[in-house]
Design an enzyme around this catalytic site. Structure first.
Site, PDB file in Angstrom:
ATOM      1  CD  GLU A  86      -2.784   0.902   2.381  1.00  0.00           C
ATOM      2  OE1 GLU A  86      -3.437   1.880   2.924  1.00  0.00           O
ATOM      3  OE2 GLU A  86      -2.945  -0.245   2.913  1.00  0.00           O
ATOM      4  CG  ASP A  87       1.588   3.002   3.259  1.00  0.00           C
ATOM      5  OD1 ASP A  87       0.602   3.119   2.627  1.00  0.00           O
ATOM      6  OD2 ASP A  87       1.876   2.554   4.197  1.00  0.00           O
TER       7      ASP A  87
END
Length: 623
Positions: A86-87
């Site tokens: 996600e990051d």
């Protein structure tokens, strides 16, 4: 002065490795360390709101997953990696290539999907994605709970608006989910952290009151514990005895439930008696009952206070034997008698016994509900409401006449019981006997009730049933039935209640786009005609097969047999059912108010005419 985080990171990561080393193979331990190394490298440039290196968050989640939840190698790897996709620039394919399909699956489930357009909302789509995984694998949700638990533990660094958002969804969704999975410690901490950040004043006040009460009660409660220890030690039992105070959230919830202030709140604490797991051949129930017998030889027992959660566990698997005893200081004390195994299982829930069969049993009870919700399109509010309905906090045990146990949430009704036994039983439930007393299907139930349902094939759900049930299964079945019924072309004015065959006029509401029917003498229609006359439409209201409730008033001279003649005419001659029949007699003049249902105005006129022919009847009119 800058902080050197390197030794802190190493120390915290080592705690995970040390916890896992006795439980996994050397190859699995190397995989866990590789997952940490990748997460460390991927998150290296990132910092948390506190200014700490971001990697401390994945380490904390992995530590909760490994130590507090006791999960295996792959979930711990996924916990280290849960934010990588996600990051950072890493993809699920990268995770799959390095750590295998299973770890990649777990990471994918806990990774929020990025979409140009969300089906419900970003927040709700994330819930839906996560819950869909529960149909196949519970471990992903446990990782998500670990993630949420650490986020709540560090929420003080967030802005107040962010705190409210995260704490609100924690209280509404994550804490009840943890409770449903039997994770008592996780559930309790999430609830209390949520209250702390949503209502800090209330939380701090409750903490202070609890501490003041703890100090005020300490000496006599310690004396009570010592008395119990001596009684049981003398009888040969090896037990732990201690006082457990309810946490602020539990006190807050009970105060709201019962309408009490803190000083009048009953059972702010309870006495926990934990005995060693009994030897082979002696059951936990037998040991608990022997302890109970010794205690009640020395203390008075409150009549009717026993709750046997050993034979009838709560829906989340909680087991214990509860009783209320009266010590020498004259206040009933709630006492819980549990084995070491029961305490362990109440804390770890579905993770306490990590066999595949155990996990399947834990989630099977509500997997069908989750599958049903996730495959049907629901709007945002409906989706979350239906999910949370199945995650209730407290439950009651009820029984069929043949002794089958039916677990329901508190505030459940006879209708909830009927649908839980079988959908068709709920769809055609007409009335019931609860503990052999005749009762409505809308009546609430209590723990221990024996419920017998009586059906009629001509009885079907009506809209008001939706307000009389609390379980998802019942609500869904009623909704499904109502959706199959024809939708009226028109809405009916609630003031004049027109029925087919009457002279009506239609008013098209600009806001909803539907036509509402009014009688032509309706005061609401007359008022609207003077203000918005252009929105009226000529309408002929034809009979449509629907039964419409009406109320008629009969005025008659009192005489012998009048009531019987009225009932015979309506029930036998006209073949109609009455929902209400009220009479009032003043100076030999009888006024009868009768509620029944008709198809049309013509039918109503026929009924009123036939009633008017009864001897003594002076007037029949619609109310």
């Amino acid at each position: 002065m800058s902080i050197d985080y390197a030794p802190i990171i190493k120390r915290e990561a080592d705690k995970v490795f040390e916890a896992m080393a006795p439980r996994v193979t050397a190859e699995e331990l190397n995989l866990i360390k590789a997952a940490f190394d990748l997460a460390y490298e991927a998150h290296a440039p990132q910092k948390r709101k506190t200014g700490e290196p971001y990697i401390l968050h994945p380490i904390a989640v992995a530590k909760i997953t490994a130590i507090e939840l006791g999960l295996g190698a792959n979930p711990v790897c996924a916990a280290f990696l849960h934010d990588v996709v996600e990051d950072t620039h890493y993809t699920i394919k990268d995770i799959e290539k390095r750590f295998g399909d299973d770890v990649a699956f777990l990471v994918k489930v806990v990774t929020k999907e990025k979409k140009e357009k969300y089906e419900l909302s970003k927040q709700l789509d994330n819930f839906k994605q996560m819950l869909s995984s529960l149909q196949y694998d519970i471990r992903a949700i446990l990782i998500k709970l670990a993630d949420r638990l650490h986020n709540m533990r560090t929420l003080s660094s967030m802005r107040p608006d962010k705190q409210m958002k995260i704490a609100g969804e924690t209280d509404y969704f994550y804490a009840p989910l943890a409770n449903r999975l039997g994770l008592y410690n996780v559930k309790t901490e999430l609830e209390n952290l949520s209250l702390k950040f949503r209502c800090p004043h209330d939380y701090n006040e409750l903490e202070q009151w609890i501490e003041e009460d703890r100090m005020a009660q300490h000496d006599r409660l310690e004396r009570f514990c010592n008395q119990i220890r001596k009684i049981l030690n003398d009888a040969g039992f090896n037990v732990r005895v201690y006082i457990e105070y309810r946490k602020p959230y539990s006190a807050w919830r009970r105060m709201r439930k019962y309408g009490d202030d803190f000083n009048h709140l009953k059972y702010r604490h309870f006495t926990e008696i934990v005995f060693e797991n009994p030897q082979e051949g002696i059951s936990e129930k037998e040991t608990a009952l022997r302890i109970y017998a010794h205690l009640t030889n020395h203390f008075n027992e409150k009549p009717g206070s026993i709750i046997n959660y050993i034979d009838t566990p709560k829906e989340n698997g909680y087991q214990s034997f509860h009783v209320k005893l009266l010590p020498d200081f004259g206040r009933w004390q709630e006492v819980h008698i549990s084995s070491e195994r029961m305490v362990k299982y109440s804390q770890l829930g579905c993770t306490a016994d990590r066999t595949e069969d155990n996990i399947k049993r834990w989630i099977e009870k509500f997997r069908e509900i989750l599958r049903d919700i996730t495959i049907h399109h629901e709007d945002g509010d409906g989706f979350m409401e239906k999910i949370v309905t199945s995650f209730y906090n407290d439950d009651i045990m009820t029984f069929t006449p043949k002794g089958r146990k039916i677990i329901l949430p508190q505030r459940a009704t006879v209708l909830d019981f009927a649908y839980e036994v079988h959908t068709n039983l709920g769809l055609h439930a007409k009335y019931a006997r609860v503990n052999n007393f005749l009762t409505s299907v809308k009546s609430p139930l209590r723990r221990g009730d024996v419920v017998e349902i009586f059906t009629d094939p001509d009885v079907n759900p009506i809209p008001s049933h939706l307000d009389a049930v609390v379980t998802y299964k019942a609500k869904r079945a009623i909704h499904r039935y109502l959706e199959t019924q024809p939708v009226p072309v028109y809405d009916r004015c609630k003031c004049c209640d027109p029925i087919p065959g009457e002279e009506v006029i239609g008013y098209k509401d600009r806001t909803v786009g539907r036509v509402t029917l009014h009688k032509r003498d309706c005061p609401v229609a007359i008022r609207l005609a003077t203000q918005q006359g252009d929105f009226f439409r000529a309408v002929v209201y034809y009979q449509d097969g629907v039964m419409y409730p009406v109320t008629i008033v009969v005025t008659a001279v009192d005489r012998f047999h009048l009531f019987i003649d009225l009932v015979k005419t309506i029930s036998e001659d006209l073949k109609l059912s009455m929902s209400a029949f009220n009479t009032d007699t003043v100076d030999n003049i009888v006024t009868c108010t009768i509620k029944l249902a008709v198809h049309s105005n013509d039918e109503l006129q026929t009924i009123m005419h036939q009633i008017s022919t009864i001897d003594g009847v002076d007037e029949v009119k619609r109310k």
